[in-house]
Structure formats: C-alpha cells, structure tokens
Design a protein around this motif. Structure first.
Motif, PDB file in Angstrom:
ATOM      1  N   SER A 169       2.379 -12.780  18.110  1.00 36.16           N
ATOM      2  CA  SER A 169       2.962 -11.968  19.193  1.00 36.16           C
ATOM      3  C   SER A 169       3.130 -12.809  20.456  1.00 36.16           C
ATOM      4  O   SER A 169       4.134 -12.683  21.158  1.00 36.16           O
ATOM      5  N   ARG A 181       2.193  -6.586  22.111  1.00 34.52           N
ATOM      6  CA  ARG A 181       0.831  -6.627  22.647  1.00 34.52           C
ATOM      7  C   ARG A 181       0.067  -7.823  22.110  1.00 34.52           C
ATOM      8  O   ARG A 181       0.125  -8.147  20.932  1.00 34.52           O
ATOM      9  N   THR A 189      -1.538  -6.127  16.820  1.00 31.17           N
ATOM     10  CA  THR A 189      -0.212  -5.583  16.553  1.00 31.17           C
ATOM     11  C   THR A 189      -0.271  -4.775  15.270  1.00 31.17           C
ATOM     12  O   THR A 189      -0.746  -5.267  14.251  1.00 31.17           O
ATOM     13  N   ASP A 204       8.172 -10.208  14.228  1.00 27.10           N
ATOM     14  CA  ASP A 204       6.733 -10.464  14.113  1.00 27.10           C
ATOM     15  C   ASP A 204       6.196  -9.518  13.032  1.00 27.10           C
ATOM     16  O   ASP A 204       6.268  -8.307  13.169  1.00 27.10           O
TER      17      ASP A 204
HETATM   18 MG   LIG Z   1       0.241  -9.577  17.230  1.00 27.74          MG
END
Ligand SMILES: [Mg+2]
Ligand SMILES: Nc1nc2c(ncn2[C@@H]2O[C@H](COP(=O)(O)OP(=O)(O)OP(=O)(O)O)[C@@H](O)[C@H]2O)c(=O)[nH]1
Length: 321
Positions: A169, A181, A189, A204
């Motif tokens: 992230s 986040r 996450t 992601d």
């Molecule tokens: Mg993450």
C-alpha cells in the motif's frame, strides 16, 4: 467495503395485451383494437466506478415495466421503459439459468441481458375481407427472467502482491493518486485498491499468506483481479531474514490459484531497503536473483532514487501496453 460479487434476479417487462373493440360510429363498424406495447428490456452498461455493485446490496429483484395494453380507436399501448444497470468495467456476467457468460470490458458498453416481451396484436390487425368483425387478439409475450451473478474483475495493468506488511500500500500511494491505508501490522488493507500512474492501473492485492489458497486469511479470491494483468510486482520485505522463503510462499499461492499467474512478467521488489545495510541488500538481491532468475530491484518509499528506478519499469510496462 468493495462489493465485487452479487447475485440478482432480473425480469424484463411483459408485452401488453392486444385490445378488442369496434368502431362506435354506425357508418363504419370495423375493429379498432390497438396492439399492446413491448415490455422494457434490461441492460447492463459498463462504468469506470468500481464501487457501483453496492447498488445491488438492497436491490436483488429488478424489473423493467410491462408494455401498456392496447386501447380502442387504433391506439397502441406504449412500450415499457428499459432499465439500464451500471456495472463496473471488468465485470463478468453469468446467467445462472442458461450458463451463458458475458463480459463488459469498455466504459459505455451496453448489453441486453433480458429482453422484453413483444406486445400482442389488437383485433384491428386481424381484420380481413372474410372476417370484418374479428374478436381475436394476442396476449403479448412474457419478458425474459433470469438469475444473474455478477463478478467484478478489476482491469489492472500491474498487480502488487506480497506478504502482509511488505509495503504494497505504501508503494501504491507513493506511485499513484491512491490513498490506501498503511499500518505497521499485517492485514491493514482488507480489500484491493487501485491507483493510476499516467494511465497505468496498479492494483494492490492484499491478504495473501501461506495457505491462502486453502482459505486462510482473506483467501485468494482477490487474485481474480490480476488474472488479466500482464505484469506483477512481487514485494518482499528486505527486513525479512528469509526473503526467498517469503517469495516462495506467495508464488505457491499464485500457482495454486492459477498457474498462469506465475507465467506473467514479474519483477521482484525488495522493499524497505532503507532498513538494511547496502551489503545486506546486495546479498539478498543476489540470493533472490539466483534462485528465481528474475529481475530484482531494491525500493524504499523514503529513497527517491529507488522510486525513480521503479518508475522506469512502469514506463517499460506502459510502452508494451
Ligand atoms: Mg496494505
Ligand atoms: N522503513 C520503511 N518502512 C516502510 C516502507 N514501506 C512501507 N513501510 C512501512 O511498513 C509497514 C507496512 O506497510 P504497508 O504499506 O501497510 O504494507 P502492506 O503490504 O500494504 O500491508 P498489508 O496491507 O497489511 O498487507 C508500514 O508501517 C509502513 O510505514 C519503506 O520503504 N521503508
């Protein structure tokens, strides 16, 4: 929470009934019954907003209007209004009843999923020289009705994978407009997030751990979002004492989900390089390179130069697109 799978029932409108009536004018006693209108169709349309499946959370039963019945005095009923449902680009639409599968891959692309029934003919249409006062009419056909499953598969160019806390992230936020986040603990996450780097979409993919393919952690279900990507960035934390094992754990999960994921172009990114000495970095890089035969790059979100290197890879990926 990102809703990436929904099951709904859709029903197109029924055709309106044909009308039976006769001219009240004594001079001409012919049939005047108009036809029913067509039932509304149900369409899906692709939009770029990946969050729109949330619309279906409380709306599982979707119906288009029926066509209006025919009326006297040659008046046809009006058609039922079509329903256009927005779904994210990258959605796979499965018709549970027929087994048919359709995909929406472009913004604005519109496909019909359930067709409305045709309206029935009124008695005016049955007139002939031998039947001047017909009482026949048609009922109008039923609209199609299906159970539908929609599954979102994000369309990304690059997938970020790696063990929890590897820095996925952080890197996504550094390279793109994303605001994912970040936290110093695993599973910060909980759902995939997307960012754009000059037109390249980076996803992601969180929650991969050893055993994910057997359902551990968040499982491997998010991997479907990178099934269509050409490139994978595999992040391995350089803080790890066993980077090769970390790498293999994830590769094993990728392979058990779909062998094709391991055949994609993959760059290994040793992350958080600011936390180790340059000697240690070189050793870990060589170790990974030798064992995997892949290109290994060091990256730290705190070191501009290393980010420039990653951006160069992004340019290469972009050129190949
Ligand atoms: Mg993450
Ligand atoms: N020193 C240093 N810390 C980093 C770097 N990148 C990320 N971190 C830290 O590592 C921790 C994890 O980073 P995240 O970006 O949340 O990692 P993640 O892979 O997304 O983790 P999950 O979402 O939990 O799977 C955070 O405390 C970050 O601040 C880096 O380049 N250097």
């Amino acid at each position: 929470m990102l809703i990436d799978e929904v099951k709904i029932k859709i029903k197109a409108g029924n055709g309106g009934k044909g009308n039976v009536s006769f001219n009240k004018n004594m001079m001409s006693l012919g049939p005047t019954g108009g036809s029913g209108g067509k039932g509304g169709d149900v369409y899906f349309q692709g939009v770029s907003d990946i969050g729109v499946l949330a619309f279906f959370r409380n709306r599982k039963d979707i119906k288009a209007n029926n066509g209006e019945n025919g009326k006297p005095q040659y008046l046809d009923g009006s058609d039922g209004k079509d329903v256009v449902l927005n779904i994210p680009v990258g959605s796979v639409i499965e018709n549970i009843d027929t087994g048919e599968i359709k995909e929406i891959v472009k913004t604005g692309e519109k496909i019909v999923i359930a067709k409305g029934g045709i309206g029935g003919k009124g008695n005016f249409h049955f007139r002939s020289s031998t039947n001047t006062s017909p009482t026949q009419f048609q009922k109008g056909l039923l609209g199609e009705e299906f159970n539908i499953r929609i599954e979102l598969r994000l369309i990304a160019d690059i997938g970020l994978v790696g063990l929890p806390n590897a820095g996925k992230s952080s890197l996504l936020n550094e390279l793109t407009n994303a605001d994912s986040r970040v936290g110093n603990y695993p599973f910060t996450t909980l759902e995939p997030s997307l960012g754009a780097y000059y037109g390249l979409i980076i996803a992601d993919i969180p929650g991969l751990i050893e055993g994910a393919s057997e359902g551990k952690g968040l499982g491997v279900k998010f991997l479907r979002h990178i099934e269509r990507t050409n490139t994978i960035f595999h992040l391995v934390s350089s803080e790890s004492d066993s980077p090769l094992q970390d790498y293999k754990k994830i590769e094993k999960e990728l392979a058990s989900y779909n062998k094709k994921l391991t055949e994609k172009e993959e760059y290994i990114l040793l992350s958080k390089t600011d936390t180790i000495s340059s000697k240690e970095l070189t050793d870990k890089k060589i170790l990974l390179q030798k064992a995997t035969g892949k290109q290994v790059f060091g990256v730290s979100v705190y070191e501009k130069e290393s980010l420039t290197q990653v951006k160069k890879i992004l340019e290469v990926v972009k050129d190949k697109k």
